[in-house]
Design a protein around this motif. Structure first.
Motif, mmCIF file in Angstrom:
data_model
loop_
_atom_site.group_PDB
_atom_site.id
_atom_site.type_symbol
_atom_site.label_atom_id
_atom_site.label_comp_id
_atom_site.label_asym_id
_atom_site.label_seq_id
_atom_site.Cartn_x
_atom_site.Cartn_y
_atom_site.Cartn_z
ATOM 1 N N GLU A 1 0.886 -1.230 -0.028
ATOM 2 C CA GLU A 1 -0.089 0.068 0.074
ATOM 3 C C GLU A 1 0.950 1.306 -0.160
ATOM 4 O OE1 GLU A 1 -3.094 -0.199 -0.570
ATOM 5 O OE2 GLU A 1 -3.830 -2.038 0.227
ATOM 6 N N ASP A 2 0.302 2.327 0.162
ATOM 7 C CA ASP A 2 0.738 3.579 -0.095
ATOM 8 C C ASP A 2 1.823 3.887 0.826
ATOM 9 O OD1 ASP A 2 -0.949 4.084 -2.324
ATOM 10 O OD2 ASP A 2 -2.137 5.403 -0.815
ATOM 11 N N PHE A 3 3.175 4.410 0.467
ATOM 12 C CA PHE A 3 4.172 5.013 1.404
ATOM 13 C C PHE A 3 5.071 3.748 2.121
ATOM 14 C CE2 PHE A 3 1.597 8.453 0.954
ATOM 15 C CZ PHE A 3 2.490 9.343 0.340
ATOM 16 N N VAL A 4 4.611 2.478 1.638
ATOM 17 C CA VAL A 4 5.681 1.432 2.108
ATOM 18 C C VAL A 4 6.989 1.212 1.774
ATOM 19 C CG1 VAL A 4 5.763 -1.119 2.004
ATOM 20 C CG2 VAL A 4 3.513 -0.288 2.344
ATOM 21 N N SER A 5 7.719 0.924 2.694
ATOM 22 C CA SER A 5 9.317 1.099 2.439
ATOM 23 C C SER A 5 9.696 -0.562 2.559
ATOM 24 C CB SER A 5 10.079 1.773 3.025
ATOM 25 O OG SER A 5 9.823 3.281 2.810
ATOM 26 N N VAL A 6 10.272 -1.238 1.421
ATOM 27 C CA VAL A 6 10.938 -2.384 1.869
ATOM 28 C C VAL A 6 12.571 -2.299 1.443
ATOM 29 C CG1 VAL A 6 11.207 -4.828 0.827
ATOM 30 C CG2 VAL A 6 8.815 -3.502 0.596
ATOM 31 N N ASN A 7 13.107 -2.144 2.502
ATOM 32 C CA ASN A 7 14.371 -1.726 2.670
ATOM 33 C C ASN A 7 15.405 -3.014 1.797
ATOM 34 O OD1 ASN A 7 14.254 0.334 3.941
ATOM 35 N ND2 ASN A 7 14.857 -0.020 5.886
ATOM 36 N N PRO A 8 16.728 -2.668 1.816
ATOM 37 C CA PRO A 8 17.550 -3.363 0.838
ATOM 38 C C PRO A 8 17.461 -4.996 1.204
ATOM 39 C CG PRO A 8 18.706 -1.482 1.322
ATOM 40 C CD PRO A 8 17.513 -1.486 1.990
ATOM 41 N N GLY A 9 17.252 -5.886 0.272
ATOM 42 C CA GLY A 9 17.514 -7.278 0.564
ATOM 43 C C GLY A 9 16.524 -7.903 1.276
ATOM 44 N N ALA A 10 15.259 -7.448 1.487
ATOM 45 C CA ALA A 10 14.179 -7.834 2.179
ATOM 46 C C ALA A 10 13.325 -8.807 1.138
ATOM 47 C CB ALA A 10 13.259 -6.840 2.814
ATOM 48 N N ILE A 11 12.615 -9.636 1.545
ATOM 49 C CA ILE A 11 11.649 -10.368 0.974
ATOM 50 C C ILE A 11 10.453 -10.378 1.264
ATOM 51 C CG2 ILE A 11 11.426 -12.873 0.132
ATOM 52 C CD1 ILE A 11 14.295 -13.424 0.631
ATOM 53 N N VAL A 12 9.664 -9.951 0.538
ATOM 54 C CA VAL A 12 8.082 -10.131 0.703
ATOM 55 C C VAL A 12 7.806 -11.367 -0.092
ATOM 56 C CG1 VAL A 12 5.897 -8.845 0.475
ATOM 57 C CG2 VAL A 12 7.844 -7.564 1.166
ATOM 58 N N SER A 13 7.195 -12.299 0.423
ATOM 59 C CA SER A 13 6.858 -13.535 -0.161
ATOM 60 C C SER A 13 5.483 -13.184 -0.937
ATOM 61 C CB SER A 13 6.846 -14.480 0.711
ATOM 62 O OG SER A 13 8.091 -14.847 1.378
ATOM 63 N N GLY A 14 5.017 -14.420 -1.797
ATOM 64 C CA GLY A 14 3.867 -14.386 -2.525
ATOM 65 C C GLY A 14 2.505 -14.107 -1.776
ATOM 66 N N GLU A 15 1.598 -13.458 -2.349
ATOM 67 C CA GLU A 15 0.250 -13.212 -1.638
ATOM 68 C C GLU A 15 0.358 -12.465 -0.127
ATOM 69 O OE1 GLU A 15 -1.094 -17.278 -2.057
ATOM 70 O OE2 GLU A 15 -2.246 -16.439 -3.900
ATOM 71 N N VAL A 16 1.258 -11.726 -0.160
ATOM 72 C CA VAL A 16 1.188 -10.699 1.275
ATOM 73 C C VAL A 16 0.642 -9.522 0.920
ATOM 74 C CG1 VAL A 16 2.924 -9.553 2.493
ATOM 75 C CG2 VAL A 16 3.209 -12.010 1.711
ATOM 76 N N THR A 17 -0.073 -8.864 1.776
ATOM 77 C CA THR A 17 -0.467 -7.476 1.817
ATOM 78 C C THR A 17 0.126 -6.812 2.998
ATOM 79 O OG1 THR A 17 -2.657 -8.140 1.055
ATOM 80 C CG2 THR A 17 -2.457 -5.905 1.889
ATOM 81 N N VAL A 18 0.650 -5.815 2.343
ATOM 82 C CA VAL A 18 1.659 -4.808 3.525
ATOM 83 C C VAL A 18 0.821 -3.530 3.424
ATOM 84 C CG1 VAL A 18 3.701 -3.738 3.848
ATOM 85 C CG2 VAL A 18 3.767 -5.680 2.687
ATOM 86 N N GLY A 19 0.460 -3.226 4.690
ATOM 87 C CA GLY A 19 -0.437 -1.882 5.092
ATOM 88 C C GLY A 19 0.396 -0.477 4.810
#
Ligand SMILES: CC(C)(COP(=O)(O)OP(=O)(O)OC[C@H]1O[C@@H](n2cnc3c(N)ncnc32)[C@H](O)[C@@H]1OP(=O)(O)O)[C@@H](O)C(=O)NCCC(=O)NCCS
Length: 140
Positions: free
Chosen positions: A69-87
């Motif tokens: 979603e808006d303004f999310v930051s995923v920092n270097p090397g992080a893994i957001v796996s499949g079918e994940v929702t990040v607020g």
């Protein structure tokens, strides 16, 4: 902070660009909203939505069918796996992993190198492997 700056800039008439580094790998059916940034070495799988001003930093991986979603930051090397929702306004720390199918509530902070194995409540700060709540988020 980023949200406040963007809100002001847009109120003054700024139109945010979408920035995708040529060394990023972006799959099919990826919807990238204005202001989003995808850095070099990031990989985004298929059927992903990046909200406004979402940042996917170098080497981060976003799995299939996920939503940032808006303004999310995923920092270097992080893994957001499949079918994940990040607020909205959530920070996923460097090298952290969010396992598949989970939901991370808005304004949460996932510490560097954490492994998130369960849904995360809005505004939580999670650290460790497996990740545990250690407080309330400074970004919420
Ligand atoms: C989780 C985080 C937000 C906590 O920040 P903070 O509130 O300032 O926390 P502090 O640095 O004061 O540390 C508080 C405690 O948590 C521990 N801690 C901090 N981050 C941790 C992490 N990622 N994993 C495990 N423990 C962590 C500290 O060792 C400290 O423990 P102690 O009380 O036993 O001494 C932060 O450490 C973090 O991981 N941020 C992401 C950083 C990142 O991705 N950087 C890359 C930028 S490109």
């Amino acid at each position: 902070m980023r949200a406040r700056i963007a809100e002001k800039a847009e109120a003054w008439g700024a139109r945010p660009a979408v920035l995708v580094h040529p060394a990023a790998v972006v799959g099919t059916r990826v919807r990238i909203s204005p202001g989003a940034v995808v850095c070099g070495g990031a990989q985004i799988s298929t059927n992903v939505r990046l909200g406004r001003h979402a940042h996917v930093n170098p080497g981060a991986i976003i799995g299939h069918d996920s939503v940032l979603e808006d303004f999310v930051s995923v920092n270097p090397g992080a893994i957001v796996s499949g079918e994940v929702t990040v607020g909205a306004r959530t920070l996923i720390g460097a090298g952290a992993t969010v396992l598949q199918g989970l939901s991370v509530g808005e304004g949460a902070t996932v510490g560097a190198s954490a492994c998130v194995t369960k849904n995360v409540a809005a505004g939580s700060v999670m650290v460790g492997v497996p990740a545990r709540v250690v407080g309330s988020s400074i970004t919420s």
